[in-house]
Motif scaffolding. Structure first.
Motif, PDB file in Angstrom:
ATOM      1  N   ILE A 178      58.482  20.622 115.800  1.00  0.00           N
ATOM      2  CA  ILE A 178      58.122  21.914 115.213  1.00  0.00           C
ATOM      3  C   ILE A 178      59.199  22.886 115.661  1.00  0.00           C
ATOM      4  CG2 ILE A 178      56.325  23.698 115.093  1.00  0.00           C
ATOM      5  CD1 ILE A 178      54.348  21.361 116.008  1.00  0.00           C
TER       6      ILE A 178
ATOM      7  N   GLU B 264      51.676  26.790 107.778  1.00  0.00           N
ATOM      8  CA  GLU B 264      50.847  25.810 108.499  1.00  0.00           C
ATOM      9  C   GLU B 264      50.297  24.709 107.605  1.00  0.00           C
ATOM     10  OE1 GLU B 264      49.945  29.004 108.092  1.00  0.00           O
ATOM     11  OE2 GLU B 264      49.806  30.032 110.030  1.00  0.00           O
ATOM     12  N   ASP B 265      50.398  24.899 106.291  1.00  0.00           N
ATOM     13  CA  ASP B 265      49.717  23.991 105.362  1.00  0.00           C
ATOM     14  C   ASP B 265      50.503  22.729 105.028  1.00  0.00           C
ATOM     15  OD1 ASP B 265      51.700  25.361 104.038  1.00  0.00           O
ATOM     16  OD2 ASP B 265      50.522  25.779 102.234  1.00  0.00           O
TER      17      ASP B 265
ATOM     18  N   PHE C 199      52.113  33.184 111.881  1.00  0.00           N
ATOM     19  CA  PHE C 199      52.042  31.729 111.901  1.00  0.00           C
ATOM     20  C   PHE C 199      51.145  31.299 113.035  1.00  0.00           C
ATOM     21  CE2 PHE C 199      53.357  27.438 113.055  1.00  0.00           C
ATOM     22  CZ  PHE C 199      53.504  26.827 111.827  1.00  0.00           C
ATOM     23  N   ASP C 200      50.180  30.429 112.731  1.00  0.00           N
ATOM     24  CA  ASP C 200      49.202  29.993 113.712  1.00  0.00           C
ATOM     25  C   ASP C 200      49.535  28.557 114.127  1.00  0.00           C
ATOM     26  OD1 ASP C 200      46.988  29.105 115.090  1.00  0.00           O
ATOM     27  OD2 ASP C 200      45.536  30.059 113.753  1.00  0.00           O
ATOM     28  N   VAL C 201      50.171  28.426 115.298  1.00  0.00           N
ATOM     29  CA  VAL C 201      50.597  27.100 115.770  1.00  0.00           C
ATOM     30  C   VAL C 201      49.399  26.160 115.916  1.00  0.00           C
ATOM     31  CG1 VAL C 201      51.681  25.819 117.661  1.00  0.00           C
ATOM     32  CG2 VAL C 201      52.641  27.998 116.946  1.00  0.00           C
TER      33      VAL C 201
ATOM     34  N   VAL D  74      58.521  26.511 111.720  1.00  0.00           N
ATOM     35  CA  VAL D  74      57.376  27.435 111.713  1.00  0.00           C
ATOM     36  C   VAL D  74      57.489  28.463 110.587  1.00  0.00           C
ATOM     37  CG1 VAL D  74      56.859  27.167 114.159  1.00  0.00           C
ATOM     38  CG2 VAL D  74      58.479  28.942 113.455  1.00  0.00           C
TER      39      VAL D  74
ATOM     40  N   ARG E 137      46.728  26.105 114.155  1.00  0.00           N
ATOM     41  CA  ARG E 137      46.287  25.633 112.831  1.00  0.00           C
ATOM     42  C   ARG E 137      47.223  24.531 112.331  1.00  0.00           C
ATOM     43  NH1 ARG E 137      46.088  30.016 108.575  1.00  0.00           N
ATOM     44  NH2 ARG E 137      46.412  28.668 106.765  1.00  0.00           N
ATOM     45  N   LEU E 138      48.541  24.721 112.552  1.00  0.00           N
ATOM     46  CA  LEU E 138      49.482  23.654 112.168  1.00  0.00           C
ATOM     47  C   LEU E 138      49.130  22.355 112.886  1.00  0.00           C
ATOM     48  CD1 LEU E 138      52.191  22.711 110.774  1.00  0.00           C
ATOM     49  CD2 LEU E 138      53.232  23.147 113.001  1.00  0.00           C
ATOM     50  N   GLN E 139      48.861  22.455 114.182  1.00  0.00           N
ATOM     51  CA  GLN E 139      48.576  21.256 114.969  1.00  0.00           C
ATOM     52  C   GLN E 139      47.275  20.607 114.506  1.00  0.00           C
ATOM     53  OE1 GLN E 139      50.178  20.463 118.486  1.00  0.00           O
ATOM     54  NE2 GLN E 139      50.713  22.520 119.174  1.00  0.00           N
TER      55      GLN E 139
ATOM     56  N   ASN F 262      46.097  20.737 111.443  1.00  0.00           N
ATOM     57  CA  ASN F 262      46.414  20.102 110.156  1.00  0.00           C
ATOM     58  C   ASN F 262      47.184  18.800 110.377  1.00  0.00           C
ATOM     59  OD1 ASN F 262      45.149  22.148 108.754  1.00  0.00           O
ATOM     60  ND2 ASN F 262      47.042  23.288 108.323  1.00  0.00           N
TER      61      ASN F 262
END
Lengths: 228, 228
Positions: A170, A152-153, A181-183, A148, A185-187, A189
């Motif tokens: 993760i 997120e990108d 950090f936006d979990v 993390v 947003r990662l998910q 992506n």
């Protein structure tokens, strides 16, 4: 020129796939399930293995590690404290060391691996989000670890890596309260490049959800499953 | 076989160095100082640039960025908000995209760079701690960014990268209170591979010591120095 180059690259990857298939057949004949573990440098692969492999023997799964590094044996030394068989594979000289493992390197390590004593072999690849995803080494499953702290990108910037794997860990979720950090947003992506891929939010450091990862590993050889 | 391989690799690197020298001459002729910025994925290169480049114009240094990525233009889009010229360079198709920039890729981007309007060009390399250190691209200085979340062992595991650079940025120091990270051990490991190399403890996120980095960059073209 470009065409020639692409042709050469295809030949290299074709040759690699042929050797990878031979490796996989040898592993299957020995009854060993193989995982290719990949990540960026410092994402926490080794600590995750330290924590997850520790309980596997109790679950009846005999695990070993093939440790890939450009040079040195720092991670192998750490893992050997677990009393699991650890074999070091260095990508060596020339080119400053290759930035990934390939099937031929793993093949060269086969005689050093105690396959008869193993149910599960984890191959810890060189820390790199690009080339390791290109080279199959004879594995049954590919796992990638992202942290993390990396932003997120990453699935969008290194899509091949995130697309190539069956499980995304993760890691370092204990740091979430201290990061922007936006979990979600990662998910999102991640789902854009590998929709619905298995994923686990884990902290190797605190042990959070390491049991779930251990259970995932333990289930691979079709043997006992450790409680998550 | 091994000998042949090493020969091929040497030829590739020799050819790269020749093109890198041509790039450097072209940059020098245009009066542009060039920095090659390298790190692992997610170490914070882009946020560091966002913060450091912001004040450079006030110091009389006109900066631009050449943004290297396997694919996409996520970082270039972020940096273009600073109103500095940003040129995107993708390492493209075939091989799933190259894992590093080389001199020829940078050469192909020269016509797209507004060199007459620049004093300083920062080339943000692909996130990778192995191959980018092998390929000069025509730069005057190399900077690598490591993050305290990556562990203290990285200089020993990726020595070529840490040896190749004139400045090491140790980023994300705002997270130190939340990590088991020994800054002294990192520095000792760093001195083992690149004794006495310039280093800065920085937090791009909080802005801590970003001024010192900005001053280092501003001093490169032999122009005004920004107060740290």
């Amino acid at each position: 020129m470009h065409r020639t180059k692409v042709r050469v690259v295809e030949d290299v990857l074709d040759a690699n796939d042929t050797i990878a298939r031979a490796n996989r057949e040898d592993f299957a004949r020995a009854g060993v399930t193989v995982v290719n573990l990949m990540s960026a440098p410092g994402a926490g692969k080794t600590m995750l293995l330290e924590r997850a492999l520790d309980g596997l023997a109790d679950a009846g799964v005999r695990a070993g590690v093939l440790e890939g590094d450009v040079q040195g044996s720092f991670d192998a030394d750490r893992l050997s404290l677990l009393h699991v068989p650890v074999t070091q594979l260095n990508t060596g000289a020339g080119f400053g060391g290759e930035c990934h493992l390939d099937a031929n390197m793993v093949r060269s390590a086969l005689p050093s691996l105690p396959l008869a004593e193993l149910d599960l072999l984890v191959i810890e690849n060189v820390g790199n989000l690009v080339c390791p995803a290109e080279f199959r080494v004879g594995e049954d499953a590919r796992i990638m670890v992202c942290s993390v702290t990396e932003g997120e990108d990453k699935p969008l910037k290194y899509p091949l890596m995130f697309r190539a794997c069956e499980l995304v860990i993760i890691n370092k979720v204990d740091l979430l309260p201290h990061l922007d950090f936006d979990v979600e947003r990662l998910q999102a992506n991640l789902d854009q490049v590998n929709p619905g891929v298995d994923r686990m939010l884990v902290s190797a450091r605190t042990g959070e959800s390491v049991g779930a990862f251990r259970a995932w590993l333990a289930a691979l050889p079709g043997r006992a499953t450790v409680a998550a």
